[in-house]
Motif scaffolding. Structure first.
Motif, PDB file in Angstrom:
ATOM      1  N   TYR A 113       0.816  -1.219   0.000  1.00 11.50           N
ATOM      2  CA  TYR A 113       0.000   0.000   0.000  1.00 11.50           C
ATOM      3  C   TYR A 113       0.850   1.270   0.000  1.00 11.50           C
ATOM      4  CZ  TYR A 113      -4.506   2.333   0.627  1.00 11.50           C
ATOM      5  OH  TYR A 113      -5.644   3.078   0.423  1.00 11.50           O
ATOM      6  N   THR A 114       2.098   1.171   0.456  1.00 12.80           N
ATOM      7  CA  THR A 114       2.976   2.342   0.421  1.00 12.80           C
ATOM      8  C   THR A 114       3.264   2.778  -1.013  1.00 12.80           C
ATOM      9  OG1 THR A 114       4.936   0.907   0.469  1.00 12.80           O
ATOM     10  CG2 THR A 114       4.100   1.745   2.585  1.00 12.80           C
ATOM     11  N   HIS A 115       3.113   1.864  -1.968  1.00 10.60           N
ATOM     12  CA  HIS A 115       3.417   2.158  -3.364  1.00 10.60           C
ATOM     13  C   HIS A 115       2.141   2.249  -4.210  1.00 10.60           C
ATOM     14  CE1 HIS A 115       7.348   1.103  -1.889  1.00 10.60           C
ATOM     15  NE2 HIS A 115       7.897   1.453  -3.031  1.00 10.60           N
ATOM     16  N   MET A 116       1.023   2.492  -3.568  1.00  5.12           N
ATOM     17  CA  MET A 116      -0.241   2.669  -4.273  1.00  5.12           C
ATOM     18  C   MET A 116      -0.782   4.069  -3.983  1.00  5.12           C
ATOM     19  SD  MET A 116      -2.121  -0.979  -3.533  1.00  5.12           S
ATOM     20  CE  MET A 116      -1.249  -2.538  -3.789  1.00  5.12           C
ATOM     21  N   SER A 117      -1.405   4.675  -5.002  1.00  6.45           N
ATOM     22  CA  SER A 117      -1.924   6.036  -4.804  1.00  6.45           C
ATOM     23  C   SER A 117      -3.218   6.234  -5.577  1.00  6.45           C
ATOM     24  CB  SER A 117      -0.877   7.059  -5.247  1.00  6.45           C
ATOM     25  OG  SER A 117      -1.312   8.367  -4.971  1.00  6.45           O
ATOM     26  N   PRO A 118      -4.287   5.560  -5.180  1.00  6.50           N
ATOM     27  CA  PRO A 118      -5.563   5.771  -5.872  1.00  6.50           C
ATOM     28  C   PRO A 118      -6.175   7.139  -5.615  1.00  6.50           C
ATOM     29  CG  PRO A 118      -5.862   4.343  -3.966  1.00  6.50           C
ATOM     30  CD  PRO A 118      -4.389   4.532  -4.124  1.00  6.50           C
ATOM     31  N   VAL A 234     -22.275   7.746 -16.235  1.00 10.31           N
ATOM     32  CA  VAL A 234     -21.407   6.832 -15.490  1.00 10.31           C
ATOM     33  C   VAL A 234     -19.965   7.266 -15.719  1.00 10.31           C
ATOM     34  CG1 VAL A 234     -20.693   4.455 -15.083  1.00 10.31           C
ATOM     35  CG2 VAL A 234     -23.045   4.946 -15.837  1.00 10.31           C
ATOM     36  N   LEU A 235     -19.247   7.487 -14.644  1.00 12.32           N
ATOM     37  CA  LEU A 235     -17.817   7.810 -14.716  1.00 12.32           C
ATOM     38  C   LEU A 235     -17.027   6.561 -14.351  1.00 12.32           C
ATOM     39  CD1 LEU A 235     -17.929  11.146 -12.698  1.00 12.32           C
ATOM     40  CD2 LEU A 235     -17.827  10.939 -15.194  1.00 12.32           C
ATOM     41  N   VAL A 236     -16.115   6.145 -15.219  1.00 13.06           N
ATOM     42  CA  VAL A 236     -15.277   4.974 -14.949  1.00 13.06           C
ATOM     43  C   VAL A 236     -13.836   5.460 -14.928  1.00 13.06           C
ATOM     44  CG1 VAL A 236     -14.691   2.623 -15.606  1.00 13.06           C
ATOM     45  CG2 VAL A 236     -16.961   3.534 -16.159  1.00 13.06           C
ATOM     46  N   GLU A 237     -13.272   5.580 -13.722  1.00  9.30           N
ATOM     47  CA  GLU A 237     -11.966   6.191 -13.537  1.00  9.30           C
ATOM     48  C   GLU A 237     -10.989   5.204 -12.900  1.00  9.30           C
ATOM     49  OE1 GLU A 237     -12.642  10.667 -12.530  1.00  9.30           O
ATOM     50  OE2 GLU A 237     -14.097   9.552 -11.329  1.00  9.30           O
ATOM     51  N   PRO A 238      -9.705   5.244 -13.297  1.00 11.47           N
ATOM     52  CA  PRO A 238      -8.726   4.292 -12.765  1.00 11.47           C
ATOM     53  C   PRO A 238      -8.141   4.697 -11.427  1.00 11.47           C
ATOM     54  CG  PRO A 238      -7.687   5.655 -14.412  1.00 11.47           C
ATOM     55  CD  PRO A 238      -9.139   6.072 -14.371  1.00 11.47           C
ATOM     56  N   TYR A 239      -8.769   5.631 -10.755  1.00  9.97           N
ATOM     57  CA  TYR A 239      -8.349   6.074  -9.429  1.00  9.97           C
ATOM     58  C   TYR A 239      -9.587   6.102  -8.540  1.00  9.97           C
ATOM     59  CZ  TYR A 239      -9.155   9.989 -12.596  1.00  9.97           C
ATOM     60  OH  TYR A 239      -9.653  10.798 -13.588  1.00  9.97           O
ATOM     61  N   LEU A 240      -9.581   6.832  -7.470  1.00  9.23           N
ATOM     62  CA  LEU A 240     -10.626   6.761  -6.458  1.00  9.23           C
ATOM     63  C   LEU A 240     -12.010   6.998  -7.050  1.00  9.23           C
ATOM     64  CD1 LEU A 240     -10.707   6.369  -3.354  1.00  9.23           C
ATOM     65  CD2 LEU A 240     -10.807   8.870  -3.163  1.00  9.23           C
ATOM     66  N   ALA A 241     -12.932   6.101  -6.776  1.00 11.96           N
ATOM     67  CA  ALA A 241     -14.288   6.190  -7.311  1.00 11.96           C
ATOM     68  C   ALA A 241     -14.928   7.521  -6.926  1.00 11.96           C
ATOM     69  CB  ALA A 241     -15.130   5.031  -6.788  1.00 11.96           C
ATOM     70  N   GLY A 261     -20.345   7.080  -9.985  1.00  8.57           N
ATOM     71  CA  GLY A 261     -18.886   7.097 -10.054  1.00  8.57           C
ATOM     72  C   GLY A 261     -18.309   5.732  -9.753  1.00  8.57           C
ATOM     73  N   LEU A 262     -17.651   5.141 -10.734  1.00 12.75           N
ATOM     74  CA  LEU A 262     -16.988   3.854 -10.577  1.00 12.75           C
ATOM     75  C   LEU A 262     -15.474   4.062 -10.632  1.00 12.75           C
ATOM     76  CD1 LEU A 262     -19.191   1.643 -12.953  1.00 12.75           C
ATOM     77  CD2 LEU A 262     -19.493   2.083 -10.502  1.00 12.75           C
ATOM     78  N   GLY A 263     -14.773   3.358  -9.785  1.00  9.78           N
ATOM     79  CA  GLY A 263     -13.319   3.489  -9.739  1.00  9.78           C
ATOM     80  C   GLY A 263     -12.775   2.632  -8.618  1.00  9.78           C
ATOM     81  N   VAL A 264     -11.626   3.002  -8.121  1.00  9.05           N
ATOM     82  CA  VAL A 264     -10.992   2.251  -7.033  1.00  9.05           C
ATOM     83  C   VAL A 264     -11.751   2.516  -5.742  1.00  9.05           C
ATOM     84  CG1 VAL A 264      -8.864   1.890  -5.732  1.00  9.05           C
ATOM     85  CG2 VAL A 264      -8.761   2.397  -8.188  1.00  9.05           C
ATOM     86  N   ARG A 265     -12.106   1.449  -5.063  1.00 12.45           N
ATOM     87  CA  ARG A 265     -12.855   1.591  -3.815  1.00 12.45           C
ATOM     88  C   ARG A 265     -11.942   2.064  -2.684  1.00 12.45           C
ATOM     89  NH1 ARG A 265     -15.629  -4.186  -5.254  1.00 12.45           N
ATOM     90  NH2 ARG A 265     -17.467  -3.368  -6.330  1.00 12.45           N
ATOM     91  N   ARG A 266     -12.541   2.640  -1.652  1.00 16.06           N
ATOM     92  CA  ARG A 266     -11.756   3.184  -0.549  1.00 16.06           C
ATOM     93  C   ARG A 266     -11.160   2.091   0.333  1.00 16.06           C
ATOM     94  NH1 ARG A 266     -12.354   8.679   0.190  1.00 16.06           N
ATOM     95  NH2 ARG A 266     -13.940   9.636  -1.150  1.00 16.06           N
TER      96      ARG A 266
END
Length: 311
Positions: A113-118, A234-241, A261-266
Motif C-alpha cells: 500500500y505504500t506504493h499505491m496512490s488511488p 457513469v464515470l469509470v476512472e482508474p483512481y478513487l471512485a 462514479g466507478l473506480g478504485v474503492r476506498r
C-alpha cells in the motif's frame, strides 16, 4: 508493446536536447533511464536521492529561474508524500512544473500500500489550477507529455500506468473523444479503462466518451453527449471512485441528472495479488462494469460477456 513509462526517458531526453529550458528532477526511481541524458546535460538532469520533498522543492526552485522542470517518481511519492511542497513550493509561489508519475493506483501490488496512490487525482483536486492527463496508451502518454512541457509554465500532472488500451486514440490535451454514440446514457471512460468499458457496453445503447485529460474537465463534451443520450452519466476512472463526480454534476447543474462514479474503492485490499486481481476486486473488469453500468442505466446486459476480451 512497450509501456507508458518505457517511453518516458527517451521522450524526455529528446526534449532536453531540443529545449534548454527543460530540466529533469528524479528521486532515485527511474535514474538509469536518464544515464545518457545526464552525460549530455549534467546541469539539467538532477537526482536528489530518496528525498521526495526535496524533489518538488528543487523543481520549484528551477521553475523560479525560468526553467520548465519535469519531476518523476511513483505517484505515492510524487503527490502524497510531498503534498505540502506541491501546495506551497509550486502553488503558493505561483510556479509550474510537469509531474510525471508511475505505479498509479495499484500497478505494482507487490510493493504494498505504500506504493499505491488511488487518491492522487482527488488530492490534487484540493488545489487550484492543475491540469491532469491520464493517457490510456503509450503513444498517448508521449503526446500528452510533449503537450504538458509546451504548456507555458502551467502546473501539469501526467499519470502513467502499466495498464493500457490496445489502440491509441487521438488526444489533444483538452477534449474528450466520442468513441460510441447511443441514446440511453453516457459513460465516460478515463485513460486505460477504455477497452474494458467498450467491452462492458457492447450492445448497450449508450454513448461512450474517452477522457485522457480530466482536469480541466470537458464539461462541454459531457453536455453535448447528455443532450443526445440522456443525463444518466457513469464515470469509470482508474483512481478513487467518484473523483470526477462533482465536475460532472457541475457540467449538468441546470438539468435533472444522475451520476454514478466507478473506480478504485476506498477499502484497502490487504493481499498483494496481481494488478488484474486488484482490477477485478475493485469492480473495474469488463464483467463487473457490465453489471453495474447496465443496472444504473436500466439496460439489460446481453449475453456473450463471459467470452469477451478483458472480461
Amino acid at each position: 508493446m512497450d509501456t507508458m513509462r518505457d517511453r518516458l526517458a527517451p521522450a524526455v531526453s529528446r526534449l532536453l536536447d531540443k529545449d534548454p529550458r527543460v530540466a529533469v528532477v528524479l528521486a532515485e526511481i527511474g535514474r538509469d533511464g536518464f544515464t545518457d541524458a545526464w552525460r549530455r546535460h549534467p546541469d539539467r538532469v538532477i537526482n536528489v536521492g530518496i528525498r521526495e520533498q526535496l524533489l518538488v522543492g528543487a523543481g520549484a526552485g528551477l521553475a523560479l529561474t525560468g526553467m520548465r522542470p519535469i519531476l518523476h517518481t511513483f505517484a505515492s511519492f510524487l503527490v502524497e508524500r510531498p503534498f505540502e511542497q506541491v501546495k506551497l513550493d509550486l502553488g503558493h509561489q505561483g510556479v509550474g512544473a510537469v509531474l510525471v508519475s508511475a505505479a498509479a493506483s495499484f500497478d505494482w501490488p507487490a510493493g504494498g500500500y505504500t506504493h499505491m496512490s488511488p487518491g492522487d487525482v482527488a488530492l490534487l483536486d484540493t488545489l487550484d489550477g492543475w491540469t491532469v492527463h491520464v493517457p490510456g496508451h503509450p503513444d498517448e502518454a508521449e503526446a500528452l507529455l510533449r503537450h504538458a512541457v509546451a504548456a507555458g509554465d502551467d502546473k501539469v500532472y501526467v499519470r502513467l500506468s502499466v495498464q493500457s488500451n490496445a489502440d491509441r486514440r487521438p488526444v489533444d490535451g483538452e477534449h474528450f473523444v466520442t468513441v460510441r454514440e447511443g441514446r440511453s446514457g453516457v459513460v465516460v471512460a478515463v485513460g486505460p479503462l477504455l477497452d474494458a468499458v467498450l467491452t462492458a457496453t457492447e450492445g448497450l445503447d449508450a454513448t461512450v466518451l474517452y477522457a485522457t485529460t480530466v482536469r480541466p474537465f470537458d464539461a462541454a463534451a459531457l453536455r453535448r453527449a447528455a443532450e443526445a443520450a440522456g443525463t444518466d452519466v457513469v464515470l469509470v476512472e482508474p483512481y478513487l471512485a467518484g473523483t470526477s463526480a462533482s465536475a460532472a454534476n457541475d457540467a449538468l447543474r441546470d438539468v435533472p441528472h444522475r451520476v454514478l462514479g466507478l473506480g478504485v474503492r476506498r477499502a484497502e485490499l490487504r493481499r498483494y495479488g496481481t494488478a488484474e486481481e486488484h482490477t477485478a476486486a475493485h469492480g473495474l473488469d469488463a464483467r463487473s462494469l457490465r453489471e453495474r453500468i447496465s443496472a444504473f442505466l436500466g439496460t439489460r446486459a446481453g449475453a456473450g460477456i463471459a467470452s469477451a476480451p478483458g472480461a
